[in-house]
Design a protein around this motif. Structure first.
Motif, PDB file in Angstrom:
ATOM      1  N   SER A 129       2.883  -1.016 -13.814  1.00 52.58           N
ATOM      2  CA  SER A 129       3.438  -2.087 -12.986  1.00 52.58           C
ATOM      3  C   SER A 129       2.998  -3.433 -13.536  1.00 52.58           C
ATOM      4  O   SER A 129       2.072  -3.522 -14.339  1.00 52.58           O
ATOM      5  CB  SER A 129       2.994  -1.933 -11.524  1.00 52.58           C
ATOM      6  N   ALA A 130       3.677  -4.493 -13.076  1.00 50.04           N
ATOM      7  CA  ALA A 130       3.393  -5.832 -13.601  1.00 50.04           C
ATOM      8  C   ALA A 130       3.421  -6.858 -12.488  1.00 50.04           C
ATOM      9  O   ALA A 130       4.363  -6.888 -11.689  1.00 50.04           O
ATOM     10  CB  ALA A 130       4.415  -6.204 -14.678  1.00 50.04           C
ATOM     11  N   MET A 131       2.408  -7.690 -12.439  1.00 48.92           N
ATOM     12  CA  MET A 131       2.217  -8.804 -11.510  1.00 48.92           C
ATOM     13  C   MET A 131       1.611  -8.305 -10.196  1.00 48.92           C
ATOM     14  O   MET A 131       1.697  -7.131  -9.849  1.00 48.92           O
ATOM     15  CB  MET A 131       3.492  -9.594 -11.305  1.00 48.92           C
ATOM     16  N   ASP A 132       0.990  -9.234  -9.475  1.00 48.96           N
ATOM     17  CA  ASP A 132       0.057  -8.845  -8.424  1.00 48.96           C
ATOM     18  C   ASP A 132       0.669  -8.052  -7.281  1.00 48.96           C
ATOM     19  O   ASP A 132       0.175  -6.971  -6.926  1.00 48.96           O
ATOM     20  CB  ASP A 132      -0.660 -10.084  -7.883  1.00 48.96           C
ATOM     21  N   TYR A 133       1.729  -8.551  -6.646  1.00 41.98           N
ATOM     22  CA  TYR A 133       2.297  -7.813  -5.525  1.00 41.98           C
ATOM     23  C   TYR A 133       2.934  -6.493  -5.964  1.00 41.98           C
ATOM     24  O   TYR A 133       2.721  -5.455  -5.313  1.00 41.98           O
ATOM     25  CB  TYR A 133       3.290  -8.681  -4.756  1.00 41.98           C
ATOM     26  N   PRO A 134       3.701  -6.449  -7.053  1.00 39.26           N
ATOM     27  CA  PRO A 134       4.172  -5.140  -7.525  1.00 39.26           C
ATOM     28  C   PRO A 134       3.029  -4.191  -7.868  1.00 39.26           C
ATOM     29  O   PRO A 134       3.129  -2.982  -7.614  1.00 39.26           O
ATOM     30  CB  PRO A 134       4.995  -5.501  -8.767  1.00 39.26           C
ATOM     31  N   ASN A 135       1.946  -4.714  -8.431  1.00 36.80           N
ATOM     32  CA  ASN A 135       0.792  -3.849  -8.708  1.00 36.80           C
ATOM     33  C   ASN A 135       0.245  -3.230  -7.419  1.00 36.80           C
ATOM     34  O   ASN A 135      -0.062  -2.034  -7.362  1.00 36.80           O
ATOM     35  CB  ASN A 135      -0.314  -4.658  -9.386  1.00 36.80           C
ATOM     36  N   ALA A 136       0.120  -4.048  -6.386  1.00 35.49           N
ATOM     37  CA  ALA A 136      -0.391  -3.544  -5.108  1.00 35.49           C
ATOM     38  C   ALA A 136       0.546  -2.484  -4.537  1.00 35.49           C
ATOM     39  O   ALA A 136       0.096  -1.461  -4.002  1.00 35.49           O
ATOM     40  CB  ALA A 136      -0.551  -4.696  -4.115  1.00 35.49           C
ATOM     41  N   VAL A 137       1.851  -2.721  -4.646  1.00 35.00           N
ATOM     42  CA  VAL A 137       2.833  -1.752  -4.150  1.00 35.00           C
ATOM     43  C   VAL A 137       2.703  -0.436  -4.911  1.00 35.00           C
ATOM     44  O   VAL A 137       2.713   0.657  -4.317  1.00 35.00           O
ATOM     45  CB  VAL A 137       4.263  -2.311  -4.269  1.00 35.00           C
ATOM     46  N   ALA A 138       2.582  -0.506  -6.231  1.00 30.90           N
ATOM     47  CA  ALA A 138       2.480   0.715  -7.035  1.00 30.90           C
ATOM     48  C   ALA A 138       1.216   1.502  -6.685  1.00 30.90           C
ATOM     49  O   ALA A 138       1.249   2.729  -6.566  1.00 30.90           O
ATOM     50  CB  ALA A 138       2.484   0.359  -8.522  1.00 30.90           C
ATOM     51  N   ILE A 139       0.107   0.802  -6.508  1.00 33.66           N
ATOM     52  CA  ILE A 139      -1.157   1.468  -6.173  1.00 33.66           C
ATOM     53  C   ILE A 139      -1.072   2.125  -4.803  1.00 33.66           C
ATOM     54  O   ILE A 139      -1.485   3.278  -4.618  1.00 33.66           O
ATOM     55  CB  ILE A 139      -2.314   0.450  -6.227  1.00 33.66           C
ATOM     56  N   ALA A 140      -0.507   1.400  -3.824  1.00 27.90           N
ATOM     57  CA  ALA A 140      -0.374   1.962  -2.480  1.00 27.90           C
ATOM     58  C   ALA A 140       0.615   3.126  -2.461  1.00 27.90           C
ATOM     59  O   ALA A 140       0.388   4.137  -1.787  1.00 27.90           O
ATOM     60  CB  ALA A 140       0.078   0.876  -1.505  1.00 27.90           C
ATOM     61  N   ALA A 141       1.719   3.003  -3.193  1.00 25.93           N
ATOM     62  CA  ALA A 141       2.727   4.070  -3.218  1.00 25.93           C
ATOM     63  C   ALA A 141       2.157   5.348  -3.819  1.00 25.93           C
ATOM     64  O   ALA A 141       2.442   6.452  -3.345  1.00 25.93           O
ATOM     65  CB  ALA A 141       3.956   3.614  -4.002  1.00 25.93           C
ATOM     66  N   SER A 142       1.346   5.206  -4.861  1.00 26.93           N
ATOM     67  CA  SER A 142       0.739   6.386  -5.464  1.00 26.93           C
ATOM     68  C   SER A 142      -0.164   7.109  -4.465  1.00 26.93           C
ATOM     69  O   SER A 142      -0.159   8.341  -4.385  1.00 26.93           O
ATOM     70  CB  SER A 142      -0.060   5.973  -6.704  1.00 26.93           C
ATOM     71  N   ALA A 143      -0.922   6.324  -3.690  1.00 21.01           N
ATOM     72  CA  ALA A 143      -1.795   6.929  -2.679  1.00 21.01           C
ATOM     73  C   ALA A 143      -0.976   7.611  -1.585  1.00 21.01           C
ATOM     74  O   ALA A 143      -1.293   8.725  -1.160  1.00 21.01           O
ATOM     75  CB  ALA A 143      -2.704   5.861  -2.077  1.00 21.01           C
ATOM     76  N   LEU A 144       0.085   6.949  -1.123  1.00 21.25           N
ATOM     77  CA  LEU A 144       0.909   7.516  -0.056  1.00 21.25           C
ATOM     78  C   LEU A 144       1.703   8.724  -0.520  1.00 21.25           C
ATOM     79  O   LEU A 144       1.978   9.632   0.264  1.00 21.25           O
ATOM     80  CB  LEU A 144       1.859   6.450   0.491  1.00 21.25           C
ATOM     81  N   ALA A 145       2.078   8.755  -1.811  1.00 21.41           N
ATOM     82  CA  ALA A 145       2.860   9.883  -2.324  1.00 21.41           C
ATOM     83  C   ALA A 145       2.046  11.169  -2.314  1.00 21.41           C
ATOM     84  O   ALA A 145       2.605  12.268  -2.222  1.00 21.41           O
ATOM     85  CB  ALA A 145       3.349   9.577  -3.734  1.00 21.41           C
ATOM     86  N   GLY A 146       0.720  11.023  -2.443  1.00 22.18           N
ATOM     87  CA  GLY A 146      -0.150  12.188  -2.317  1.00 22.18           C
ATOM     88  C   GLY A 146      -0.160  13.110  -3.513  1.00 22.18           C
ATOM     89  O   GLY A 146      -0.653  14.241  -3.420  1.00 22.18           O
ATOM     90  N   ASN A 147       0.384  12.659  -4.667  1.00 22.80           N
ATOM     91  CA  ASN A 147       0.398  13.551  -5.824  1.00 22.80           C
ATOM     92  C   ASN A 147      -0.349  12.971  -7.025  1.00 22.80           C
ATOM     93  O   ASN A 147      -0.135  13.380  -8.160  1.00 22.80           O
ATOM     94  CB  ASN A 147       1.829  13.921  -6.221  1.00 22.80           C
ATOM     95  N   ALA A 148      -1.215  11.991  -6.759  1.00 26.61           N
ATOM     96  CA  ALA A 148      -2.155  11.471  -7.758  1.00 26.61           C
ATOM     97  C   ALA A 148      -1.487  10.998  -9.042  1.00 26.61           C
ATOM     98  O   ALA A 148      -1.963  11.262 -10.140  1.00 26.61           O
ATOM     99  CB  ALA A 148      -3.208  12.530  -8.079  1.00 26.61           C
ATOM    100  N   ILE A 149      -0.355  10.313  -8.899  1.00 23.89           N
ATOM    101  CA  ILE A 149       0.279   9.726 -10.081  1.00 23.89           C
ATOM    102  C   ILE A 149      -0.582   8.553 -10.551  1.00 23.89           C
ATOM    103  O   ILE A 149      -0.842   7.629  -9.792  1.00 23.89           O
ATOM    104  CB  ILE A 149       1.706   9.229  -9.765  1.00 23.89           C
ATOM    105  N   PRO A 150      -1.052   8.548 -11.799  1.00 20.71           N
ATOM    106  CA  PRO A 150      -1.897   7.453 -12.269  1.00 20.71           C
ATOM    107  C   PRO A 150      -1.132   6.125 -12.314  1.00 20.71           C
ATOM    108  O   PRO A 150       0.075   6.103 -12.591  1.00 20.71           O
ATOM    109  CB  PRO A 150      -2.298   7.891 -13.688  1.00 20.71           C
ATOM    110  N   VAL A 151      -1.839   5.033 -12.068  1.00 18.78           N
ATOM    111  CA  VAL A 151      -1.244   3.696 -12.092  1.00 18.78           C
ATOM    112  C   VAL A 151      -2.007   2.827 -13.087  1.00 18.78           C
ATOM    113  O   VAL A 151      -3.231   2.698 -13.006  1.00 18.78           O
ATOM    114  CB  VAL A 151      -1.284   3.033 -10.696  1.00 18.78           C
TER     115      VAL A 151
END
Length: 414
Positions: A129-151
């Motif tokens: 991901s790139a830039m602060d808010y998209p980075n936060a979204v990607a990190i949160a989405a990975s946690a919510l997805a529950g399948n440990a996709i690295p970010v």
């Protein structure tokens, strides 16, 4: 070598990886957008599969996306509307949403439900991901997805300086967002060493921060630079053209550039051409009139091919208050164009090797900028030397380093 990480011999990719790149859109002044697009194409050239995910499929660079890149449009309309549609939204997700409620929430926050579903359904090997808010979204989405996709979150600006110069509360809130979410990324890639130092001061050193310069230089630049340019200022015996490229926003400080140009123009007939667009166009137009430079100023807006101008301009000027790397400086060098830049945090001094490949001047100093413009215009230039320096910032090199980092991440994945 990736700066900031222990040296190890990474295993070669055993198979083609599925790499997801998440962006708010392809709309913007072009730095992060261009870098991620170049990276996507670099991955393709190395046999990787690439999904380019956008909160909104819009922007200047859409036509340049290879057909081999799968584009996923999350079609976000409203941040709050989208967030409310996600069942079981966690406290962390509401944390950054609440922080921006005092002003208009950034629309990319609304990509959280769609990106979470994408990660659950598509299961890419990694998300970049790139830039602060998209980075936060990607990190949160990975946690919510529950399948440990690295970010792997990429940081494209000097955050502390950006926040210090911000007037909008949404930008000031980025520090809280960064402190809350960035520690949960697998790696944080800064686009310059200066950005890495700044990020370490904010977060501390936990071994996740590294530096990979943006993928900038490819064969396309040379090809595009050689294309015919139909502009009256570059035909015949015309005065030297000073070029600037960037969004019309406070960070780029074109106000100081205009004042410096007005000073220099009193001593020599010059012209100023500024490629870009933004909310400050009206204020810049008014300043140009006050300074009496309107007749020697052209602001044609965003152009698809700035390299034609860089290859023909007498000088490229960056007048920024802060940067992350400054891709336009590298692009100008790649076109053999002499450069003058503010010695702002961070990037220009690294690119120009502390002034060996261009002139550095203090931030917000029109007198010294004007003097540097005049001196550079009258100095001999070794174009080949500038082009060789730009080759330290190739798409090939950045792609290789990102693939090395991806292998580290995938090897760590349980």
């Amino acid at each position: 070598m990736i700066t900031g990480l222990p040296e190890i011999e990474p295993a070669a990719p055993s198979r083609s990886r599925k790499i997801a790149i998440f962006m708010r859109s392809m709309q913007g002044s072009g730095g992060a957008e261009r870098a991620m697009l170049n990276l996507a194409h670099g991955f393709l050239d190395k046999g990787q599969r690439v999904d380019l995910i956008m909160a909104r499929k819009t922007g200047h660079f859409l036509d340049e996306i290879s057909p081999a890149v799968r584009v996923v449009d999350l079609k976000v309309r409203s941040a709050l509307e989208s967030l409310k549609s996600l069942p079981g939204l966690g406290r962390d997700a509401w944390f950054w949403a609440r922080m921006v409620l005092a002003t208009k929430p950034h629309f990319v926050l609304g990509a959280l439900p769609g990106l979470t579903r994408y990660l659950q359904d598509e299961k890419p090997d990694v998300v970049i991901s790139a830039m602060d808010y998209p980075n936060a979204v990607a990190i949160a989405a990975s946690a919510l997805a529950g399948n440990a996709i690295p970010v792997i979150a990429t940081v494209h600006n000097t955050l502390s300086v950006e926040v210090a110069n911000a007037k909008r509360s949404r930008i000031r809130a980025q520090l809280d967002v960064v402190r809350r979410f960035y520690p949960h990324a697998d790696y944080l890639v800064s686009v310059s060493r200066g950005v890495a130092v700044d990020l370490t001061k904010i977060l501390g050193d936990d071994g996740k921060i590294c530096t990979i310069y943006n993928p900038v230089v490819s064969a396309d630049i040379e090809i595009k630079a050689a294309q015919p340019l139909h502009h009256p200022w570059f035909s015949g015996e015309e005065p030297p053209v000073v070029l600037a490229v960037g969004g019309f926003k406070p960070q780029k400080d074109f106000f100081t550039l205009f004042r410096a140009f007005a000073i220099a123009r009193k001593k020599r007939h010059l012209r100023l051409l500024v490629l870009g667009e933004g909310k400050l166009r009206g204020a810049l137009t008014a300043l140009a009139a006050d300074l009496g430079i309107t007749g020697d100023l052209d602001m044609p807006g965003f152009v698809d091919n700035p390299y034609q101008y860089m290859a023909r301009a007498s000088l490229m000027v960056v007048s920024s208050i802060f940067e992350g790397l400054s891709m336009v400086l590298i692009e100008a060098l790649a076109c053999g164009c002499p450069v003058v830049s503010t010695d702002c945090p961070n990037g220009p001094a690294e690119i120009l090797d502390q002034g060996r490949f261009g002139t550095l001047v203090p931030v917000n100093d029109e007198e010294k900028l004007a003097a540097a413009i005049l001196l550079s215009i009258d100095s001999a230039c070794d174009k080949g030397r500038l082009i060789n320096r730009a080759h330290d910032f190739t798409v090939e090199q950045a792609t290789r380093q990102y693939l090395e980092l991806i292998e580290r991440v995938c090897q760590k994945k349980p």
